[in-house]
Design a protein around this motif. Sequence first.
Motif, PDB file in Angstrom:
ATOM      1  N   PHE A   7       0.801  -1.217   0.000  1.00 21.81           N
ATOM      2  CA  PHE A   7       0.000   0.000   0.000  1.00 21.81           C
ATOM      3  C   PHE A   7       0.835   1.269   0.000  1.00 21.81           C
ATOM      4  O   PHE A   7       2.000   1.286   0.388  1.00 21.81           O
ATOM      5  CB  PHE A   7      -0.934   0.013   1.226  1.00 21.81           C
ATOM      6  CG  PHE A   7      -0.239   0.304   2.532  1.00 21.81           C
ATOM      7  CD1 PHE A   7      -0.160   1.605   3.031  1.00 21.81           C
ATOM      8  CD2 PHE A   7       0.340  -0.718   3.279  1.00 21.81           C
ATOM      9  CE1 PHE A   7       0.474   1.888   4.236  1.00 21.81           C
ATOM     10  CE2 PHE A   7       0.975  -0.452   4.493  1.00 21.81           C
ATOM     11  CZ  PHE A   7       1.045   0.854   4.966  1.00 21.81           C
ATOM     12  N   HIS A   8       0.196   2.345  -0.435  1.00 22.36           N
ATOM     13  CA  HIS A   8       0.683   3.700  -0.192  1.00 22.36           C
ATOM     14  C   HIS A   8      -0.448   4.456   0.496  1.00 22.36           C
ATOM     15  O   HIS A   8      -1.590   4.423   0.034  1.00 22.36           O
ATOM     16  CB  HIS A   8       1.070   4.430  -1.476  1.00 22.36           C
ATOM     17  CG  HIS A   8       1.369   5.880  -1.225  1.00 22.36           C
ATOM     18  ND1 HIS A   8       0.629   6.913  -1.769  1.00 22.36           N
ATOM     19  CD2 HIS A   8       2.305   6.465  -0.425  1.00 22.36           C
ATOM     20  CE1 HIS A   8       1.101   8.062  -1.343  1.00 22.36           C
ATOM     21  NE2 HIS A   8       2.110   7.821  -0.519  1.00 22.36           N
ATOM     22  N   SER A   9      -0.143   5.107   1.591  1.00 25.69           N
ATOM     23  CA  SER A   9      -1.146   5.844   2.345  1.00 25.69           C
ATOM     24  C   SER A   9      -0.548   7.155   2.810  1.00 25.69           C
ATOM     25  O   SER A   9       0.633   7.220   3.179  1.00 25.69           O
ATOM     26  CB  SER A   9      -1.608   5.014   3.558  1.00 25.69           C
ATOM     27  OG  SER A   9      -2.712   5.608   4.202  1.00 25.69           O
ATOM     28  N   TYR A  15      -4.066   2.550   4.799  1.00 18.62           N
ATOM     29  CA  TYR A  15      -3.429   1.628   5.754  1.00 18.62           C
ATOM     30  C   TYR A  15      -4.480   0.839   6.530  1.00 18.62           C
ATOM     31  O   TYR A  15      -4.357  -0.383   6.699  1.00 18.62           O
ATOM     32  CB  TYR A  15      -2.527   2.395   6.712  1.00 18.62           C
ATOM     33  CG  TYR A  15      -2.009   1.539   7.854  1.00 18.62           C
ATOM     34  CD1 TYR A  15      -1.345   0.343   7.601  1.00 18.62           C
ATOM     35  CD2 TYR A  15      -2.195   1.925   9.176  1.00 18.62           C
ATOM     36  CE1 TYR A  15      -0.872  -0.452   8.643  1.00 18.62           C
ATOM     37  CE2 TYR A  15      -1.731   1.145  10.219  1.00 18.62           C
ATOM     38  CZ  TYR A  15      -1.078  -0.040   9.948  1.00 18.62           C
ATOM     39  OH  TYR A  15      -0.620  -0.826  10.981  1.00 18.62           O
ATOM     40  N   ALA A  18      -5.789  -1.704   4.319  1.00 13.43           N
ATOM     41  CA  ALA A  18      -4.785  -2.761   4.114  1.00 13.43           C
ATOM     42  C   ALA A  18      -4.827  -3.774   5.255  1.00 13.43           C
ATOM     43  O   ALA A  18      -4.720  -4.989   5.031  1.00 13.43           O
ATOM     44  CB  ALA A  18      -3.390  -2.149   3.991  1.00 13.43           C
ATOM     45  N   ARG A  36       3.182  -4.600   3.442  1.00 11.35           N
ATOM     46  CA  ARG A  36       4.346  -3.771   3.147  1.00 11.35           C
ATOM     47  C   ARG A  36       3.859  -2.444   2.563  1.00 11.35           C
ATOM     48  O   ARG A  36       2.756  -2.347   2.048  1.00 11.35           O
ATOM     49  CB  ARG A  36       5.273  -4.458   2.139  1.00 11.35           C
ATOM     50  CG  ARG A  36       5.941  -5.722   2.660  1.00 11.35           C
ATOM     51  CD  ARG A  36       7.065  -5.399   3.613  1.00 11.35           C
ATOM     52  NE  ARG A  36       7.768  -6.592   4.038  1.00 11.35           N
ATOM     53  CZ  ARG A  36       7.475  -7.307   5.121  1.00 11.35           C
ATOM     54  NH1 ARG A  36       6.449  -6.939   5.888  1.00 11.35           N
ATOM     55  NH2 ARG A  36       8.175  -8.375   5.444  1.00 11.35           N
ATOM     56  N   ARG A  37       4.701  -1.428   2.623  1.00  9.47           N
ATOM     57  CA  ARG A  37       4.352  -0.131   2.043  1.00  9.47           C
ATOM     58  C   ARG A  37       5.403   0.265   1.009  1.00  9.47           C
ATOM     59  O   ARG A  37       6.528  -0.237   1.032  1.00  9.47           O
ATOM     60  CB  ARG A  37       4.232   0.948   3.126  1.00  9.47           C
ATOM     61  CG  ARG A  37       5.490   1.148   3.968  1.00  9.47           C
ATOM     62  CD  ARG A  37       5.210   2.059   5.156  1.00  9.47           C
ATOM     63  NE  ARG A  37       6.342   2.112   6.081  1.00  9.47           N
ATOM     64  CZ  ARG A  37       7.248   3.084   6.099  1.00  9.47           C
ATOM     65  NH1 ARG A  37       7.162   4.106   5.255  1.00  9.47           N
ATOM     66  NH2 ARG A  37       8.236   3.059   6.972  1.00  9.47           N
ATOM     67  N   GLU A  40       7.730   6.568   0.673  1.00 12.71           N
ATOM     68  CA  GLU A  40       7.080   7.881   0.611  1.00 12.71           C
ATOM     69  C   GLU A  40       8.060   8.884   0.012  1.00 12.71           C
ATOM     70  O   GLU A  40       9.196   9.006   0.472  1.00 12.71           O
ATOM     71  CB  GLU A  40       6.649   8.326   2.005  1.00 12.71           C
ATOM     72  CG  GLU A  40       5.967   9.688   2.053  1.00 12.71           C
ATOM     73  CD  GLU A  40       4.789   9.763   1.101  1.00 12.71           C
ATOM     74  OE1 GLU A  40       4.917  10.470   0.083  1.00 12.71           O
ATOM     75  OE2 GLU A  40       3.761   9.106   1.350  1.00 12.71           O
ATOM     76  N   GLN A  56       1.209   9.330   9.397  1.00 12.20           N
ATOM     77  CA  GLN A  56       2.320   8.524   8.887  1.00 12.20           C
ATOM     78  C   GLN A  56       2.980   7.710   9.998  1.00 12.20           C
ATOM     79  O   GLN A  56       3.457   6.602   9.765  1.00 12.20           O
ATOM     80  CB  GLN A  56       3.367   9.424   8.231  1.00 12.20           C
ATOM     81  CG  GLN A  56       2.888  10.147   6.984  1.00 12.20           C
ATOM     82  CD  GLN A  56       3.127   9.356   5.721  1.00 12.20           C
ATOM     83  OE1 GLN A  56       4.204   8.834   5.499  1.00 12.20           O
ATOM     84  NE2 GLN A  56       2.108   9.252   4.888  1.00 12.20           N
ATOM     85  N   VAL A  64       9.225  -1.158   4.365  1.00  9.92           N
ATOM     86  CA  VAL A  64       9.126  -0.715   2.978  1.00  9.92           C
ATOM     87  C   VAL A  64       9.487  -1.878   2.062  1.00  9.92           C
ATOM     88  O   VAL A  64      10.464  -2.592   2.303  1.00  9.92           O
ATOM     89  CB  VAL A  64      10.048   0.490   2.721  1.00  9.92           C
ATOM     90  CG1 VAL A  64      10.093   0.847   1.239  1.00  9.92           C
ATOM     91  CG2 VAL A  64       9.594   1.692   3.548  1.00  9.92           C
ATOM     92  N   THR A  80      -3.964   1.976  -2.986  1.00  7.84           N
ATOM     93  CA  THR A  80      -3.468   3.311  -3.323  1.00  7.84           C
ATOM     94  C   THR A  80      -4.567   4.343  -3.202  1.00  7.84           C
ATOM     95  O   THR A  80      -5.720   4.060  -3.560  1.00  7.84           O
ATOM     96  CB  THR A  80      -2.905   3.344  -4.761  1.00  7.84           C
ATOM     97  OG1 THR A  80      -2.486   4.680  -5.081  1.00  7.84           O
ATOM     98  CG2 THR A  80      -3.926   2.883  -5.774  1.00  7.84           C
TER      99      THR A  80
END
Length: 202
Positions: A7-9, A15, A18, A36-37, A40, A56, A64, A80
């Motif tokens: 994910f990207h949050s 998140y 996720a 996993r992310r 950023e 964050q 990551v 996303t």
Amino acid sequence: MKALVLFHSLYGHIYKMAEAVAEGVTRVEGAEATIRRVPEAIPQETLERMGASHAQQTFAHIPVAAPGELSEYDAVIFGTPTRFGNMSGQMRTFLDQTGGLWMQGALVGKVGSVFTSSSTQHGGQESTILSFHTTLLHHGMVVVGLPYAFKGQMRMDEITGGSPYGASTIAGQNDREVSENELEAARFQGRHVAEIAKKLAA
């Protein structure tokens, strides 16, 4: 069967989704979920000005991912936020580094699925997921969505995300919490993906 929830949050909504997706994956016997992310790209001082630095910190403990890791899993479920009807730049940058996997055909036949969020009720959730599918198809992945077997996406008694393309949430001005119906959609999608990936892996 091993599934990666990648994910990207920015403000924490994706998140939370996720986590629910991963929970759904583990409801399938023999299925494992790893969260996993992606990195950023926004500088810390900018995150602070945006009011995102506190959110964050809630997922700073999540490791990551590296692009090469994707081939280690039977399914990858991507999360996303929407950026003008597309995935976030951070997710795009990560996927742009998977050319080596594409050359090897390392993701061919694996399951791919997507969930998202937007600020507004019609803020590009469906176009974000559908345009994301293009990348998964180029990798030869088997695309899985959120079927209408999840009845929660047909609710009319409350504002809610969710479509046959994937689970989603509406963040508002980053002040709306992910609803229980939206979390249940994410759990359903995680379980659905795991069930299909388990059959394919067998």
